[in-house]
Design a protein around this motif. Sequence first.
Motif, PDB file in Angstrom:
ATOM      1  N   ASP A 167      11.013  35.870  25.346  1.00  0.00           N
ATOM      2  CA  ASP A 167      11.209  35.135  26.600  1.00  0.00           C
ATOM      3  C   ASP A 167      11.996  35.970  27.612  1.00  0.00           C
ATOM      4  N   ILE A 168      13.003  36.683  27.136  1.00  0.00           N
ATOM      5  CA  ILE A 168      13.791  37.547  28.032  1.00  0.00           C
ATOM      6  C   ILE A 168      12.902  38.625  28.624  1.00  0.00           C
ATOM      7  N   ASP A 169      12.050  39.238  27.794  1.00  0.00           N
ATOM      8  CA  ASP A 169      11.119  40.260  28.290  1.00  0.00           C
ATOM      9  C   ASP A 169      10.191  39.683  29.359  1.00  0.00           C
ATOM     10  N   LYS A 170       9.716  38.455  29.148  1.00  0.00           N
ATOM     11  CA  LYS A 170       8.825  37.819  30.129  1.00  0.00           C
ATOM     12  C   LYS A 170       9.543  37.592  31.460  1.00  0.00           C
ATOM     13  N   VAL A 190      36.010  39.067  50.615  1.00  0.00           N
ATOM     14  CA  VAL A 190      36.006  40.430  50.105  1.00  0.00           C
ATOM     15  C   VAL A 190      35.600  40.420  48.639  1.00  0.00           C
ATOM     16  N   LYS A 191      34.539  41.162  48.327  1.00  0.00           N
ATOM     17  CA  LYS A 191      34.076  41.322  46.950  1.00  0.00           C
ATOM     18  C   LYS A 191      33.943  42.810  46.691  1.00  0.00           C
ATOM     19  N   THR A 192      34.704  43.320  45.749  1.00  0.00           N
ATOM     20  CA  THR A 192      34.568  44.727  45.400  1.00  0.00           C
ATOM     21  C   THR A 192      33.294  44.914  44.594  1.00  0.00           C
ATOM     22  N   GLU A 193      32.751  46.132  44.606  1.00  0.00           N
ATOM     23  CA  GLU A 193      31.518  46.389  43.869  1.00  0.00           C
ATOM     24  C   GLU A 193      31.712  46.138  42.387  1.00  0.00           C
ATOM     25  N   ASP A 194      32.874  46.491  41.832  1.00  0.00           N
ATOM     26  CA  ASP A 194      33.137  46.244  40.412  1.00  0.00           C
ATOM     27  C   ASP A 194      33.043  44.761  40.112  1.00  0.00           C
ATOM     28  N   HIS A 195      33.621  43.932  40.983  1.00  0.00           N
ATOM     29  CA  HIS A 195      33.602  42.487  40.769  1.00  0.00           C
ATOM     30  C   HIS A 195      32.171  41.958  40.848  1.00  0.00           C
ATOM     31  N   CYS A 196      31.390  42.452  41.786  1.00  0.00           N
ATOM     32  CA  CYS A 196      30.004  41.993  41.933  1.00  0.00           C
ATOM     33  C   CYS A 196      29.189  42.329  40.689  1.00  0.00           C
ATOM     34  N   GLU A 197      29.406  43.547  40.138  1.00  0.00           N
ATOM     35  CA  GLU A 197      28.678  43.939  38.941  1.00  0.00           C
ATOM     36  C   GLU A 197      29.085  43.063  37.765  1.00  0.00           C
ATOM     37  N   GLU A 198      30.379  42.777  37.621  1.00  0.00           N
ATOM     38  CA  GLU A 198      30.843  41.923  36.540  1.00  0.00           C
ATOM     39  C   GLU A 198      30.263  40.521  36.670  1.00  0.00           C
ATOM     40  N   ALA A 199      30.238  39.995  37.885  1.00  0.00           N
ATOM     41  CA  ALA A 199      29.703  38.649  38.108  1.00  0.00           C
ATOM     42  C   ALA A 199      28.217  38.606  37.761  1.00  0.00           C
ATOM     43  N   SER A 200      27.485  39.664  38.081  1.00  0.00           N
ATOM     44  CA  SER A 200      26.060  39.713  37.761  1.00  0.00           C
ATOM     45  C   SER A 200      25.838  39.722  36.262  1.00  0.00           C
ATOM     46  N   VAL A 201      26.654  40.486  35.544  1.00  0.00           N
ATOM     47  CA  VAL A 201      26.528  40.531  34.088  1.00  0.00           C
ATOM     48  C   VAL A 201      26.852  39.168  33.489  1.00  0.00           C
ATOM     49  N   ASP A 202      27.913  38.531  33.968  1.00  0.00           N
ATOM     50  CA  ASP A 202      28.276  37.198  33.473  1.00  0.00           C
ATOM     51  C   ASP A 202      27.146  36.203  33.713  1.00  0.00           C
ATOM     52  N   LEU A 203      26.548  36.251  34.896  1.00  0.00           N
ATOM     53  CA  LEU A 203      25.450  35.345  35.231  1.00  0.00           C
ATOM     54  C   LEU A 203      24.247  35.610  34.329  1.00  0.00           C
ATOM     55  N   ALA A 204      23.929  36.878  34.108  1.00  0.00           N
ATOM     56  CA  ALA A 204      22.794  37.219  33.245  1.00  0.00           C
ATOM     57  C   ALA A 204      23.028  36.713  31.824  1.00  0.00           C
ATOM     58  N   GLU A 205      24.250  36.896  31.329  1.00  0.00           N
ATOM     59  CA  GLU A 205      24.553  36.429  29.974  1.00  0.00           C
ATOM     60  C   GLU A 205      24.360  34.920  29.861  1.00  0.00           C
ATOM     61  N   LYS A 206      24.809  34.176  30.863  1.00  0.00           N
ATOM     62  CA  LYS A 206      24.650  32.722  30.842  1.00  0.00           C
ATOM     63  C   LYS A 206      23.178  32.333  30.932  1.00  0.00           C
ATOM     64  N   TYR A 207      22.421  33.054  31.780  1.00  0.00           N
ATOM     65  CA  TYR A 207      21.020  32.728  32.002  1.00  0.00           C
ATOM     66  C   TYR A 207      20.180  32.982  30.754  1.00  0.00           C
TER      67      TYR A 207
END
Length: 72
Positions: A59-62, A34-51
């Motif tokens: 480079d980010i724009d590219k 079970v993954k709530t939508e709020d959790h999925c959005e937070e995980a995506s933001v965390d992943l983007a920040e790390k990436y």
Amino acid sequence: MNQTIEAVYEDGVFKPVNPITIEIEEGEKVKIVVKTEDHCEEASVDLAEKYFKGLSEDDIDKVITHALDQLK
């Protein structure tokens, strides 16, 4: 087999949002994660920040432009 099914939790039961076709036998055991939508959005933001950490704005724009091109 792995399949993601969007569902709503109502009256103690998970109910699919859309009709599903799934190839499992009646009575077969499955595991539900079970993954709530709020959790999925937070995980995506965390992943983007790390990436993007350490990349220049150019480079980010590219990367973003390339990703958006792939969606077309």
